[in-house]
Write a protein that holds these residues in place. Structure first.
Motif, PDB file in Angstrom:
ATOM      1  N   THR A 126       7.546   9.098 -13.100  1.00 25.92           N
ATOM      2  CA  THR A 126       6.565   8.074 -12.756  1.00 25.92           C
ATOM      3  C   THR A 126       7.161   6.676 -12.816  1.00 25.92           C
ATOM      4  N   GLY A 127       8.082   6.439 -13.747  1.00 24.54           N
ATOM      5  CA  GLY A 127       8.722   5.127 -13.816  1.00 24.54           C
ATOM      6  C   GLY A 127       9.522   4.831 -12.569  1.00 24.54           C
ATOM      7  N   ASP A 128      10.280   5.817 -12.103  1.00 24.04           N
ATOM      8  CA  ASP A 128      11.071   5.655 -10.887  1.00 24.04           C
ATOM      9  C   ASP A 128      10.172   5.440  -9.678  1.00 24.04           C
ATOM     10  N   LEU A 129       9.091   6.223  -9.601  1.00 22.36           N
ATOM     11  CA  LEU A 129       8.197   6.112  -8.456  1.00 22.36           C
ATOM     12  C   LEU A 129       7.517   4.746  -8.434  1.00 22.36           C
ATOM     13  N   LEU A 130       7.062   4.280  -9.594  1.00 25.49           N
ATOM     14  CA  LEU A 130       6.417   2.969  -9.645  1.00 25.49           C
ATOM     15  C   LEU A 130       7.399   1.870  -9.256  1.00 25.49           C
ATOM     16  N   GLY A 131       8.653   2.013  -9.677  1.00 26.46           N
ATOM     17  CA  GLY A 131       9.661   1.037  -9.286  1.00 26.46           C
ATOM     18  C   GLY A 131       9.873   1.012  -7.788  1.00 26.46           C
ATOM     19  N   ARG A 132       9.798   2.168  -7.146  1.00 25.84           N
ATOM     20  CA  ARG A 132       9.982   2.244  -5.702  1.00 25.84           C
ATOM     21  C   ARG A 132       8.814   1.631  -4.939  1.00 25.84           C
ATOM     22  N   VAL A 133       7.640   1.686  -5.557  1.00 28.20           N
ATOM     23  CA  VAL A 133       6.474   1.106  -4.887  1.00 28.20           C
ATOM     24  C   VAL A 133       6.652  -0.399  -4.724  1.00 28.20           C
ATOM     25  N   SER A 134       7.314  -1.045  -5.686  1.00 27.72           N
ATOM     26  CA  SER A 134       7.553  -2.484  -5.655  1.00 27.72           C
ATOM     27  C   SER A 134       6.261  -3.269  -5.528  1.00 27.72           C
ATOM     28  N   ALA A 135       5.224  -2.775  -6.177  1.00 29.84           N
ATOM     29  CA  ALA A 135       3.944  -3.475  -6.137  1.00 29.84           C
ATOM     30  C   ALA A 135       4.005  -4.686  -7.054  1.00 29.84           C
ATOM     31  N   PRO A 136       3.248  -5.721  -6.729  1.00 34.54           N
ATOM     32  CA  PRO A 136       3.272  -6.915  -7.580  1.00 34.54           C
ATOM     33  C   PRO A 136       2.726  -6.620  -8.961  1.00 34.54           C
ATOM     34  N   SER A 137       3.509  -6.887  -9.980  1.00 32.63           N
ATOM     35  CA  SER A 137       3.075  -6.643 -11.348  1.00 32.63           C
ATOM     36  C   SER A 137       2.105  -7.729 -11.782  1.00 32.63           C
ATOM     37  N   SER A 138       1.081  -7.331 -12.503  1.00 31.08           N
ATOM     38  CA  SER A 138       0.078  -8.278 -12.973  1.00 31.08           C
ATOM     39  C   SER A 138       0.430  -8.767 -14.366  1.00 31.08           C
ATOM     40  N   ARG A 141      -5.724  -5.035  -9.806  1.00 28.78           N
ATOM     41  CA  ARG A 141      -6.631  -4.863  -8.661  1.00 28.78           C
ATOM     42  C   ARG A 141      -6.028  -3.861  -7.677  1.00 28.78           C
ATOM     43  N   VAL A 142      -6.515  -2.622  -7.749  1.00 26.55           N
ATOM     44  CA  VAL A 142      -6.070  -1.558  -6.852  1.00 26.55           C
ATOM     45  C   VAL A 142      -7.248  -1.133  -5.995  1.00 26.55           C
ATOM     46  N   GLY A 143      -7.082  -1.200  -4.691  1.00 23.80           N
ATOM     47  CA  GLY A 143      -8.121  -0.763  -3.769  1.00 23.80           C
ATOM     48  C   GLY A 143      -7.836   0.629  -3.243  1.00 23.80           C
ATOM     49  N   VAL A 144      -8.849   1.246  -2.654  1.00 22.95           N
ATOM     50  CA  VAL A 144      -8.725   2.591  -2.088  1.00 22.95           C
ATOM     51  C   VAL A 144      -9.246   2.553  -0.652  1.00 22.95           C
ATOM     52  N   PHE A 145      -8.525   3.236   0.242  1.00 14.10           N
ATOM     53  CA  PHE A 145      -8.969   3.318   1.633  1.00 14.10           C
ATOM     54  C   PHE A 145      -8.706   4.715   2.170  1.00 14.10           C
ATOM     55  N   ARG A 146      -9.744   5.337   2.723  1.00 15.99           N
ATOM     56  CA  ARG A 146      -9.589   6.629   3.401  1.00 15.99           C
ATOM     57  C   ARG A 146      -9.933   6.395   4.876  1.00 15.99           C
ATOM     58  N   PRO A 147      -8.944   6.452   5.767  1.00 21.67           N
ATOM     59  CA  PRO A 147      -9.219   6.137   7.178  1.00 21.67           C
ATOM     60  C   PRO A 147     -10.312   7.007   7.792  1.00 21.67           C
ATOM     61  N   LEU A 148     -10.241   8.310   7.499  1.00 21.28           N
ATOM     62  CA  LEU A 148     -11.205   9.236   8.092  1.00 21.28           C
ATOM     63  C   LEU A 148     -11.803  10.114   7.011  1.00 21.28           C
ATOM     64  N   SER A 184       0.833  -1.198   0.000  1.00 23.54           N
ATOM     65  CA  SER A 184       0.000   0.000   0.000  1.00 23.54           C
ATOM     66  C   SER A 184       0.870   1.250   0.000  1.00 23.54           C
ATOM     67  N   VAL A 185       0.280   2.306  -0.503  1.00 22.75           N
ATOM     68  CA  VAL A 185       0.941   3.605  -0.580  1.00 22.75           C
ATOM     69  C   VAL A 185       0.054   4.609   0.137  1.00 22.75           C
ATOM     70  N   ARG A 188      -7.132  -7.373   1.926  1.00 25.68           N
ATOM     71  CA  ARG A 188      -7.168  -8.803   1.610  1.00 25.68           C
ATOM     72  C   ARG A 188      -7.704  -9.081   0.210  1.00 25.68           C
ATOM     73  N   ASP A 189      -8.422  -8.123  -0.366  1.00 25.06           N
ATOM     74  CA  ASP A 189      -9.049  -8.340  -1.674  1.00 25.06           C
ATOM     75  C   ASP A 189      -8.308  -7.674  -2.831  1.00 25.06           C
ATOM     76  N   TYR A 190      -7.203  -6.956  -2.544  1.00 28.32           N
ATOM     77  CA  TYR A 190      -6.536  -6.190  -3.600  1.00 28.32           C
ATOM     78  C   TYR A 190      -5.034  -6.414  -3.562  1.00 28.32           C
ATOM     79  N   ASP A 191      -4.404  -6.243  -4.731  1.00 29.25           N
ATOM     80  CA  ASP A 191      -2.952  -6.407  -4.829  1.00 29.25           C
ATOM     81  C   ASP A 191      -2.219  -5.251  -4.175  1.00 29.25           C
ATOM     82  N   VAL A 192      -2.795  -4.075  -4.230  1.00 32.08           N
ATOM     83  CA  VAL A 192      -2.190  -2.884  -3.631  1.00 32.08           C
ATOM     84  C   VAL A 192      -3.324  -1.943  -3.248  1.00 32.08           C
TER      85      VAL A 192
END
Length: 700
Positions: free
Chosen positions: A347-359, A33-40, A4-5, A98-102
């Protein structure tokens, strides 16, 4: 591996929605599969999530997006302590994770939250979520030294609280200070730092947002007009000549409702494009007569005229406190925001830093993202001959806002400007040319007459021919004044591509011009050829189509595994039609032994592994074909339309191939997004075009 980011801040007013939207954009390019969460959250529905849901076609249940509202959070914290608040939010976060890759987490907004030490709460939540953090610092109306200090302090604060800081973003920085600040941050912090300049169009409220905030009555205007950004406010009380001199592009004219002369004069100026305005806001609860409103509607169709009850001074106070907001009703602001983010963030560098699982899946949206990214990486100029058409103008605005390519629009310049003004479209730095009056017309006529002299074309005839927008645009491509052309939203296929056949002609290694469609299915992209140009290609032409299609597929990231389609697989059938495909397969293999080619093969054996295991168990292509070559136009055209309608596939094309330089044809029913995609494809094709000897000589 980052799952998550967490995008957060240090205070209100940082405009971090641009960063949140930009991060969602780069995540969705690679991850299905990207989910969104806003705590508050302050209220339901949350406007940013509604924008993300609409733009990225999110299927997530909105009820799972929000942890709790701020009132519930402050009560829980006061009664049971911070640990209980955090524990509850962590539980609700994991219901999404639990339902999303990131998961993209949208931090608290520091606005009327009544939460003590909000920064520490965001840091703790990020740590408990296992999220990497992108803190955003607002720099509006601040000096370089001030933004530099705040950014460094923000990094120290989050890093000191144990956060994995992915990158720092300084947003809304004065445009003149951006480069200086970026250089200083690069030397002072151990993480990537991105500096985004202030963008007036993002801060500007739309006319619709102004009307809603003021409780205004809409007297005139359509949805397009109400979506315009109010970039400035001009208050009318003087005589008309003085008001006209004060008008600025995109301004909202505020005037008492009894000044019919100022209303009509402002709208007349807009109609002439000198300058285009956002609309008119009438005060004092005065409404012009029906005759004046009728005239106003005819002068500037769609331009909003609103009325409020108050007088000009309190109205002005409220106007100057309004700011534009990104939401589902402001898609043009979203394009501007993404263009800004992609221009100033690696954006390429930032996405690489996220290290999210590639689909491994390639969804239609991922394919569209990749197109725009490829086009942007090596910027080209594309000419659009249909410059007065609404869909083309709307597509042009998206392309310019996203910084995809440079554009030239053809047509009567005054008409282009007026149409754009009526639609509230900002064409930015687009080049506008009227072929009928252009200085290039004489030179183009000479060039065309030489090219077609063997067909009896005289200089006089050529002068008339090159005034046609498609011929003029094609000559711009031939002469190197544009890198590619896209037409066909109102012109026939013949009218679009005939000039290319006459002027640009085929590549030396190609015997014919053919086409492909990119068929974007739910989880992959297939390439279909030829479904639009050649009615009944012979074996040699079919082999050429296969080789061309393989090259096009590879250029757009599809690894070519070529299936030469027939009603028979392998050696099981015979007849003239099967023999043609068999011969074409042999010719293609001889010409390009490096390519994986199978044929003749039936469609099901080409794409379905279980069928392939029975019919061609040892094939490198069967069951996993990515490029499907149809034996004739009848089969190809019907198949692509059947798959498009029955399987819900997005068909991008036709993309022409075999020409020396890219020219592409649109369907006359093309949507704005279709035009955007086709222009991006054309720009990418142009990136591999080799200059002609004529162009090299001209350049020297």
């Amino acid at each position: 591996m980052t799952r998550s980011v967490y995008v957060t801040g240090i205070d209100r007013g940082d405009g971090r929605q641009v960063v949140e939207l930009g991060v969602m954009e780069i995540l969705s390019r690679q991850i299905d599969r990207v989910g969104v969460f806003r705590p508050l959250v302050h209220h339901h529905p949350d406007r940013l999530f509604e924008l993300l849901r609409a733009r990225y076609r999110l299927s997530q249940d909105p009820a799972t997006v929000y942890g709790m509202d701020y009132h519930e959070a402050s009560t829980l914290q006061a009664e049971q302590g911070t640990d209980e608040l955090v524990s509850t939010l962590v539980d609700r976060f994991h219901l999404v994770a639990r339902d999303y890759d990131v998961v993209l987490v949208l931090g608290t907004d520091f606005a009327d939250t009544q939460l003590p030490d909000e920064l520490a709460l965001n840091a703790r939540l990020a740590n408990e979520f296992g999220a990497s953090v992108i803190p955003v610092v607002g720099g509006r109306r601040q000096s370089v030294d001030s933004v530099l200090a705040e950014t460094r302090n923000a990094f120290r604060a989050y890093h000191g609280l144990g956060c994995d800081v992915l990158a720092m973003v300084a947003n809304r920085v004065a445009r003149d200070d951006r480069d200086t600040l970026a250089e200083q941050l690069a030397d002072r912090l151990p993480v990537s730092c991105y500096v985004l300049p202030d963008e007036p169009a993002l801060a500007a409220p739309t006319v619709a947002q102004i009307g809603q905030a003021l409780g205004a009555e809409v007297l005139l205007g359509d949805d397009s007009g109400l979506a315009r950004d109010a970039l400035d406010f001009v208050f009318g009380g003087a005589m008309l000549p003085n008001l006209l001199a004060a008008l600025t592009p995109g301004c909202l004219v505020v005037t008492p409702g009894d000044r019919a002369d100022l209303v009509v004069g402002s709208l007349a100026a807009h109609s002439a494009g000198t300058p285009p305005i956002a609309g008119v806001l009438l005060t004092l609860n005065e409404r012009p007569s029906d005759g004046v409103l009728t005239l106003a509607a005819r002068l500037a169709p769609g331009t909003p005229v609103l009325s409020v009850a108050g007088n000009s001074f309190p109205t002005a106070e409220r106007l100057f406190s309004l700011e534009g907001k990104l939401n589902a009703a402001t898609p043009r602001k979203a394009e501007t925001a993404l263009g800004l983010f992609e221009r100033y963030v690696d954006t390429g560098d930032l996405l690489g830093r996220v290290s999210a699982p590639s689909s491994d899946r390639v969804t239609p949206m991922m394919f569209e993202h990749k197109l725009l990214e490829q086009a942007r990486a090596d910027r080209r100029r594309v000419v659009l001959p249909e410059g007065t058409e609404e869909r083309v103008l709307r597509a042009a605005e998206v392309l310019l806002r996203r910084d995809v390519c440079d554009l030239t629009l053809l047509g009567p310049v005054d008409r282009i400007r007026k149409t754009a003004a009526d639609l509230g479209i900002d064409l930015g730095d687009a080049q506008l040319i009227d072929p009928a009056t252009a200085e290039l017309r004489d030179a183009f006529a000479e060039r065309y007459a030489r090219l077609r002299a063997h067909k009896g074309v005289t200089a006089e005839l050529a002068y008339d021919v090159v005034a046609d927008v498609n011929y003029f645009g094609t000559l711009m491509v031939e002469e190197g004044l544009a890198d590619g052309m896209v037409s066909g939203s109102v012109h026939s296929t013949a009218a679009t591509i005939r000039p290319a056949f006459e002027i640009i002609k085929t590549r030396p290694e190609s015997s014919i011009v053919s086409s492909v469609f990119f068929m974007c299915l739910a989880d992959k992209v297939l390439v279909y050829g030829d479904c639009a140009v050649n009615p009944d290609p012979d074996a040699a032409q079919l082999a050429d189509i296969a080789v061309q299609s393989a090259a096009t597929a590879r250029q757009f990231g599809v690894e070519p595994r070529i299936a030469m389609l027939s009603y028979s697989t392998g050696t099981s059938g015979s007849g003239a039609d099967v023999d043609k495909v068999r011969e074409a397969t042999e010719l293609a293999r001889a010409r390009r032994p490096d390519l994986k080619i199978e044929g003749p093969i039936q469609y099901d054996a080409a794409v379905e592994p279980t069928v392939a295991a029975t019919k061609l168990p040892d094939s490198e292509v069967a069951g996993q074909a990515s490029v499907l070559i149809f034996p004739d136009l009848n089969t190809g055209n019907n198949t692509y339309k059947a798959v498009q309608r029955s399987a819900g596939a997005i068909a991008v094309g036709p993309v022409l191939q075999g020409l020396r330089k890219p020219v592409n044809d649109l369907s006359r029913g093309a949507l704005v997004q279709d035009i955007v995609n086709t222009v991006a494809i054309t720009a990418v094709q142009a990136q591999s075009t080799v200059p002609t000897p004529h162009e090299k000589a001209t350049a020297q």
